[in-house]
Design an enzyme around this catalytic site. Structure first.
Site, PDB file in Angstrom:
ATOM      1  N   HIS A   1       4.296  14.825 -19.652  1.00 17.22           N
ATOM      2  CA  HIS A   1       3.107  15.595 -18.932  1.00 17.22           C
ATOM      3  C   HIS A   1       3.693  16.336 -17.482  1.00 17.22           C
ATOM      4  O   HIS A   1       4.448  15.356 -17.237  1.00 17.22           O
ATOM      5  CB  HIS A   1       2.021  14.220 -18.581  1.00 17.22           C
ATOM      6  CG  HIS A   1       0.487  14.744 -18.133  1.00 17.22           C
ATOM      7  ND1 HIS A   1       0.513  15.658 -16.502  1.00 17.22           N
ATOM      8  CD2 HIS A   1      -0.684  15.323 -18.758  1.00 17.22           C
ATOM      9  CE1 HIS A   1      -0.687  15.958 -17.059  1.00 17.22           C
ATOM     10  NE2 HIS A   1      -1.700  15.821 -17.557  1.00 17.22           N
TER      11      HIS A   1
ATOM     12  N   ASP B   1       4.963   5.579 -17.060  1.00 19.02           N
ATOM     13  CA  ASP B   1       3.734   6.489 -16.986  1.00 19.02           C
ATOM     14  C   ASP B   1       2.656   6.507 -18.281  1.00 19.02           C
ATOM     15  O   ASP B   1       3.172   6.613 -19.355  1.00 19.02           O
ATOM     16  CB  ASP B   1       4.172   8.104 -17.425  1.00 19.02           C
ATOM     17  CG  ASP B   1       2.674   8.913 -17.365  1.00 19.02           C
ATOM     18  OD1 ASP B   1       1.354   8.004 -17.528  1.00 19.02           O
ATOM     19  OD2 ASP B   1       2.508  10.077 -17.413  1.00 19.02           O
TER      20      ASP B   1
ATOM     21  N   GLN C   1      -1.548   7.925 -21.019  1.00 20.97           N
ATOM     22  CA  GLN C   1      -1.929   7.625 -22.733  1.00 20.97           C
ATOM     23  C   GLN C   1      -1.759   6.373 -23.860  1.00 20.97           C
ATOM     24  O   GLN C   1      -2.064   6.687 -24.779  1.00 20.97           O
ATOM     25  CB  GLN C   1      -1.182   8.526 -23.759  1.00 20.97           C
ATOM     26  CG  GLN C   1      -1.670  10.454 -22.812  1.00 20.97           C
ATOM     27  CD  GLN C   1      -3.344  10.832 -23.002  1.00 20.97           C
ATOM     28  OE1 GLN C   1      -3.310   9.956 -23.512  1.00 20.97           O
ATOM     29  NE2 GLN C   1      -3.064  11.436 -22.238  1.00 20.97           N
TER      30      GLN C   1
HETATM   31  N1  PLP Z   1       0.634  11.277 -17.375  1.00 19.63           N
HETATM   32  C1  PLP Z   1      -0.292  11.656 -19.090  1.00 19.63           C
HETATM   33  C2  PLP Z   1       1.067  11.648 -20.458  1.00 19.63           C
HETATM   34  C3  PLP Z   1      -1.550  12.073 -18.630  1.00 19.63           C
HETATM   35  O1  PLP Z   1      -1.859  12.084 -19.935  1.00 19.63           O
HETATM   36  C4  PLP Z   1      -1.852  12.419 -17.754  1.00 19.63           C
HETATM   37  C5  PLP Z   1      -2.804  13.594 -18.226  1.00 19.63           C
HETATM   38  O2  PLP Z   1      -3.584  13.986 -19.283  1.00 19.63           O
HETATM   39  C6  PLP Z   1      -2.285  12.405 -16.737  1.00 19.63           C
HETATM   40  C7  PLP Z   1      -0.579  11.838 -16.528  1.00 19.63           C
HETATM   41  C8  PLP Z   1      -2.644  12.902 -15.380  1.00 19.63           C
HETATM   42  O3  PLP Z   1      -3.346  12.051 -15.923  1.00 19.63           O
HETATM   43  P1  PLP Z   1      -4.478  12.138 -13.900  1.00 19.63           P
HETATM   44  O4  PLP Z   1      -4.712  14.045 -14.563  1.00 19.63           O
HETATM   45  O5  PLP Z   1      -5.671  11.535 -14.699  1.00 19.63           O
HETATM   46  O6  PLP Z   1      -3.413  11.936 -13.013  1.00 19.63           O
END
Ligand code: PLP
Length: 405
Positions: free
Chosen positions: A122, A199, A202
């Site tokens: 992401h 991370d 998900q």
């Molecule tokens: N990492 C992953 C794999 C995500 O899917 C997301 C959001 O869709 C994020 C990080 C970022 O999350 P947030 O916008 O809640 O900080």
């Protein structure tokens, strides 16, 4: 076994109709809906218990500080972390990654150093590292994915060099649904003395995460994707790292003493919690995690696996539909395209039938580039979704095809 009919009653938002159809909510990868216990807790906190944490000697302040620190403990237990001071409350997964990219980067990254990320990240796990690379003249090294949307692990070993300082990897791809073999990757990284940030944005809502078993150095996730409130997230860090890293932001609560000559910093976790943090959100998040504990993480995983199998079969029956992300080990996310039909058109028509899916790049543009596409339609499911909702999605897609051909 989960009783989905009963469980759905816990989620008031799911009861509504959209465009006169019962809502089918399949945008859980973006954000999940909230169970009543989370909504009621927040309402009660603001109507009866609100007061600033850690600051007052009065009844309300002491009471909410206790509830808040218990919430930290709930997160610790949920992740099976060793110590509650290894749990930092942040604004979300993005906030957590930025914290480490800055803090670790300040201390450990210099010119020509290397940071490994994967091609399926992401943007939240790419851009903070790119910004760090720009600041420090360091390099981003990319672990590629294959046609099924799996990491090319056999190429990992060659990516390490004496200059590698950290590896940042998603546990589960938000676009392809791939569950990465993070434990194995962490093990490999550690043989090179390279710490790993995972991370889990998900992953946390779909199965058991045990940070001690994984042996990751950092683990991050967002509250709103795990049935909790918005604006709150978690940064787990091993004690030894949190102790040695400098704070990310300065302000109240993160200090021991302040004079114009010298400021000393507070102990962990407070060193990383500058300002009045979202304590109501943190408590709300703990209620969501307790709710998941009551349902049973294994039961959630088993049920979602059934949905994945059913959905994959049904979607593959649609002529001209291609699923992107066919990993052996994946969560219940379907990213797909209908031949000759733009994803936005499909998404708009589905919406008119009360079906909420996401269309676009899902903040993972490099994944789209890898497959040579502009975007996908993404249906991301949660344990409150049902097989009959998958049938509604399939019917909707057949209708889309009918309209555009
Ligand atoms: N990492 C992953 C794999 C995500 O899917 C997301 C959001 O869709 C994020 C990080 C970022 O999350 P947030 O916008 O809640 O900080």
């Amino acid at each position: 076994m989960l009783n989905i009919v009963e469980i759905r009653k816990d989620f008031p938002l799911l009861e509504q109709k959209v465009h006169n159809f019962p809502l089918v909510y399949m945008d859980n990868g973006a954000t999940t809906q909230k169970p009543r216990i989370v909504i009621e807790t927040i309402k009660q906190l603001y109507s009866q218990q609100n007061s600033s944490i850690h600051r007052g000697v009065h009844f309300l302040s002491e009471q909410i500080t206790d509830i808040f620190e218990n919430a930290r403990n709930t997160v610790k237990e949920f992740l099976n972390a060793g110590e509650s001071h290894e749990i930092i409350f942040t604004s979300g997964a993005t906030g957590s990654i930025n914290t480490i990219a800055y803090s670790f980067g300040e201390k450990h990254i210099g010119p020509e150093d290397e940071i490994i990320v994967s091609e399926m990240e992401h943007h939240a796990n790419i851009v903070p590292w790119q910004m760090l690379c720009e600041r420090k003249r360091a390099k981003l090294i990319i672990l590629p994915i294959d046609d099924n949307g799996e990491l090319q692990i056999d190429r990992l070993e060659n990516l390490f060099s004496r200059k590698t300082k950290i590896l940042a990897l998603t546990h589960v791809s938000n676009t392809l649904g791939t569950i990465n073999p993070v434990k194995k990757i962490i093990e490999i990284a550690h043989t090179h003395n390279v710490p790993v940030l995972i991370d889990g944005a998900q992953a946390i809502q779909h199965g058991t995460v045990d940070v001690r078993d994984l042996d990751c150095d950092f683990y991050v996730f967002s509250g709103h994707k795990v049935y909790g409130p918005n604006g709150i997230g978690i940064l787990y860090g091993k004690e030894k790292w949190l102790e040695e890293l400098p704070p990310y932001q300065g302000g109240g609560d993160m200090i021991k003493s302040v004079t114009f000559k010298k400021t000393t910093y507070n102990d962990i976790p407070f060193k990383f919690e500058a300002g009045t943090i979202n304590y109501i959100g943190a408590i709300g998040l703990s209620k969501a995690l307790e709710y998941l504990n009551r349902l049973g993480k294994q039961d959630i995983e088993d049920y979602e696996t059934k949905l994945l199998k059913y959905g994959t079969e049904k979607l593959n029956e649609i002529e001209g539909l291609r699923i992107y992300g066919n990993a052996e080990n994946k969560i219940c996310i379907f990213s797909f395209l209908l031949e000759g039909i733009h994803q936005y058109d499909a998404g708009m028509v589905l919406d008119k039938m009360g079906i909420a899916v996401r269309t676009g790049t899902h903040c993972a543009q490099p994944v789209m580039d890898r497959f040579g596409i502009q975007g996908t339609i993404r249906a991301s499911l949660a344990f409150y979704n049902t097989k009959s909702e998958i049938d509604r999605l399939v019917q909707g897609l057949l209708k889309v095809k009918e309209m555009f051909h």
